[in-house]
Design an enzyme around this catalytic site. Structure first.
Site, PDB file in Angstrom:
ATOM      1  N   ARG A 150      -4.837  -4.814   7.465  1.00 43.61           N
ATOM      2  CA  ARG A 150      -3.850  -5.831   7.811  1.00 43.61           C
ATOM      3  C   ARG A 150      -3.887  -6.058   9.325  1.00 43.61           C
ATOM      4  O   ARG A 150      -4.368  -5.200  10.081  1.00 43.61           O
ATOM      5  CB  ARG A 150      -2.443  -5.378   7.421  1.00 43.61           C
ATOM      6  CG  ARG A 150      -2.229  -5.103   5.939  1.00 43.61           C
ATOM      7  CD  ARG A 150      -0.810  -4.610   5.703  1.00 43.61           C
ATOM      8  NE  ARG A 150      -0.500  -4.423   4.289  1.00 43.61           N
ATOM      9  CZ  ARG A 150      -0.636  -3.265   3.639  1.00 43.61           C
ATOM     10  NH1 ARG A 150      -1.096  -2.190   4.287  1.00 43.61           N
ATOM     11  NH2 ARG A 150      -0.326  -3.168   2.361  1.00 43.61           N
ATOM     12  N   LYS A 174       1.749   0.185   5.904  1.00 40.22           N
ATOM     13  CA  LYS A 174       3.171  -0.137   5.764  1.00 40.22           C
ATOM     14  C   LYS A 174       3.956   1.109   5.385  1.00 40.22           C
ATOM     15  O   LYS A 174       3.489   1.949   4.615  1.00 40.22           O
ATOM     16  CB  LYS A 174       3.371  -1.206   4.683  1.00 40.22           C
ATOM     17  CG  LYS A 174       3.002  -2.610   5.126  1.00 40.22           C
ATOM     18  CD  LYS A 174       3.391  -3.622   4.065  1.00 40.22           C
ATOM     19  CE  LYS A 174       3.156  -5.040   4.541  1.00 40.22           C
ATOM     20  NZ  LYS A 174       3.558  -6.047   3.518  1.00 40.22           N
ATOM     21  N   HIS A 249      -5.105 -13.199   7.851  1.00 40.15           N
ATOM     22  CA  HIS A 249      -4.792 -12.503   6.599  1.00 40.15           C
ATOM     23  C   HIS A 249      -5.733 -12.910   5.478  1.00 40.15           C
ATOM     24  O   HIS A 249      -5.945 -12.131   4.527  1.00 40.15           O
ATOM     25  CB  HIS A 249      -3.343 -12.765   6.192  1.00 40.15           C
ATOM     26  CG  HIS A 249      -2.833 -11.799   5.162  1.00 40.15           C
ATOM     27  ND1 HIS A 249      -2.743 -10.436   5.395  1.00 40.15           N
ATOM     28  CD2 HIS A 249      -2.402 -11.993   3.886  1.00 40.15           C
ATOM     29  CE1 HIS A 249      -2.273  -9.834   4.311  1.00 40.15           C
ATOM     30  NE2 HIS A 249      -2.063 -10.752   3.383  1.00 40.15           N
ATOM     31  N   ARG A 252      -8.484 -10.468   4.823  1.00 37.13           N
ATOM     32  CA  ARG A 252      -8.128  -9.358   3.929  1.00 37.13           C
ATOM     33  C   ARG A 252      -8.229  -9.805   2.473  1.00 37.13           C
ATOM     34  O   ARG A 252      -8.705  -9.056   1.618  1.00 37.13           O
ATOM     35  CB  ARG A 252      -6.725  -8.867   4.268  1.00 37.13           C
ATOM     36  CG  ARG A 252      -6.196  -7.729   3.398  1.00 37.13           C
ATOM     37  CD  ARG A 252      -4.903  -7.203   4.009  1.00 37.13           C
ATOM     38  NE  ARG A 252      -3.995  -6.641   3.034  1.00 37.13           N
ATOM     39  CZ  ARG A 252      -3.973  -5.355   2.680  1.00 37.13           C
ATOM     40  NH1 ARG A 252      -4.849  -4.509   3.210  1.00 37.13           N
ATOM     41  NH2 ARG A 252      -3.090  -4.909   1.814  1.00 37.13           N
ATOM     42  N   HIS A 275      -1.761  -0.598  -1.060  1.00 34.91           N
ATOM     43  CA  HIS A 275      -0.629  -1.155  -1.793  1.00 34.91           C
ATOM     44  C   HIS A 275       0.166  -0.031  -2.452  1.00 34.91           C
ATOM     45  O   HIS A 275      -0.419   0.857  -3.079  1.00 34.91           O
ATOM     46  CB  HIS A 275      -1.102  -2.118  -2.886  1.00 34.91           C
ATOM     47  CG  HIS A 275      -1.586  -3.429  -2.361  1.00 34.91           C
ATOM     48  ND1 HIS A 275      -2.441  -4.256  -3.071  1.00 34.91           N
ATOM     49  CD2 HIS A 275      -1.337  -4.080  -1.193  1.00 34.91           C
ATOM     50  CE1 HIS A 275      -2.685  -5.340  -2.352  1.00 34.91           C
ATOM     51  NE2 HIS A 275      -2.037  -5.252  -1.217  1.00 34.91           N
ATOM     52  N   TYR A 284      -5.367 -10.084  -6.966  1.00 27.49           N
ATOM     53  CA  TYR A 284      -6.743 -10.273  -6.514  1.00 27.49           C
ATOM     54  C   TYR A 284      -7.753 -10.217  -7.654  1.00 27.49           C
ATOM     55  O   TYR A 284      -8.949 -10.448  -7.445  1.00 27.49           O
ATOM     56  CB  TYR A 284      -7.111  -9.201  -5.483  1.00 27.49           C
ATOM     57  CG  TYR A 284      -6.332  -9.311  -4.210  1.00 27.49           C
ATOM     58  CD1 TYR A 284      -6.598 -10.322  -3.294  1.00 27.49           C
ATOM     59  CD2 TYR A 284      -5.319  -8.409  -3.920  1.00 27.49           C
ATOM     60  CE1 TYR A 284      -5.868 -10.435  -2.123  1.00 27.49           C
ATOM     61  CE2 TYR A 284      -4.598  -8.505  -2.748  1.00 27.49           C
ATOM     62  CZ  TYR A 284      -4.877  -9.519  -1.855  1.00 27.49           C
ATOM     63  OH  TYR A 284      -4.154  -9.622  -0.689  1.00 27.49           O
TER      64      TYR A 284
END
Length: 311
Positions: A150, A174, A249, A252, A275, A284
């Site tokens: 990211r 994250k 982005h 990615r 994730h 995806y």
């Protein structure tokens, strides 16, 4: 409590929420977005004290946002902002319950396909990068498009996160969740060049892998601007891409799509992308008609030969 005191108290709550988000490892972008949402929400509920706010007040705020043109994603982010805000208040006993918990999120079309660079366009884009900071910028774009980082992760990347000898990258994702990305030899080669060409930081103690032209850790917005500028130039040479939304982005997205087409299983892709939920990764798992046809051809059964029966 008069209006002046109420406004002062709201500012205090915003400061508290800002500190709470930093302590919980939310990204700078998320912090900024959530604070903006909560500022608007508190203004909409200015007639009530924080302990008096009910679910209907939140639903009214979300309904007003929709009437003013906000889409489902924006509405859901606002709801997430308010939930997090009240979670923080409950956690520190400012209030006794979270009135946003039972409000449902808007359903978003899960079949929406993220845009990405198809075919040879990615290689052409990387080759098109020029300028004084070419190696730095190429390295950043490669880490997004070939390692799935990211923008915020690029900004946080430190020299110590890169292990040359083992060819791995430690990524601070994250929620302060770390993941390990094994790097192919070609990417290791470029990263080594980037280290050699690394801009001298103003502070000798600065450990950021990527340094801005001003000698500081590169920011998320700076990376986005660099990508926007390079994509703009790239589109001038490829007019067929003029209507396509390309951004940092999207690189990615390109990484994830390439992995799916190459046959990477969903669990592995989830780990590579960092994730927390596999549902996020599933957006995806789209492939084009060509890949679908190839997949069907691989599993077609060997049928017996039948002779036509004539009556």
């Amino acid at each position: 409590m008069d209006q002046i005191d109420k406004s002062y108290f709201d500012d205090e709550l915003l400061d508290f929420f800002d500190i709470w988000m930093k302590d919980h490892g939310l990204t700078e972008q998320t912090q900024k977005a959530y604070l903006g949402d909560i500022r608007q929400f508190l203004k909409s509920a200015s007639a009530k004290q924080i302990t008096e706010i009910e679910s209907i007040d939140i639903m009214r705020f979300l309904s007003t946002k929709r009437q003013r043109g906000a889409g489902d994603s924006t509405r859901n982010r606002c709801l997430a902002s308010i939930r997090s805000f009240f979670n923080a208040l409950v956690e520190h006993k400012y209030v006794t319950n979270n009135p946003a918990l039972n409000i449902k999120k808007s359903k978003i079309d899960k079949q929406q396909i993220p845009s990405y660079l198809e075919g040879d366009y990615l290689a052409l884009f990387i080759e098109s990068i020029q300028g004084k900071y070419q190696i730095r910028n190429v390295s950043m774009f490669l880490l997004m498009s070939y390692a799935g980082l990211r923008v915020s992760e690029l900004s946080k990347l430190n020299i110590s996160d890169y292990n040359k000898s083992n060819a791995i990258l430690r990524v601070n994702g994250k929620g302060r969740k770390w993941r390990i990305i094994p790097l192919p030899d070609q990417l290791v080669y470029i990263l080594n060049l980037a280290l050699d060409a690394r801009i001298q930081p103003k502070k000798k103690s600065e450990q950021a892998f990527f340094i801005s032209q001003f000698g500081r850790r590169i920011t998320v917005r700076t990376i986005q601007k660099i990508a926007e500028s390079n994509f703009s130039e790239f589109k001038k040479k490829h007019s067929e891409l003029l209507g396509k939304a390309l951004s940092s982005h999207k690189l990615r997205h390109t990484f994830a799509t390439q992995q799916v087409i190459a046959g990477t299983d969903i669990r592995t892709l989830q780990e590579l992308l960092g994730h927390s939920s596999i549902q996020t990764t599933q957006i995806y798992t789209h492939v084009g008609d060509k890949q679908k046809q190839e997949a069907m051809n691989r599993v077609i059964p060997i049928l017996p030969k039948f002779q036509s029966v004539s009556k």
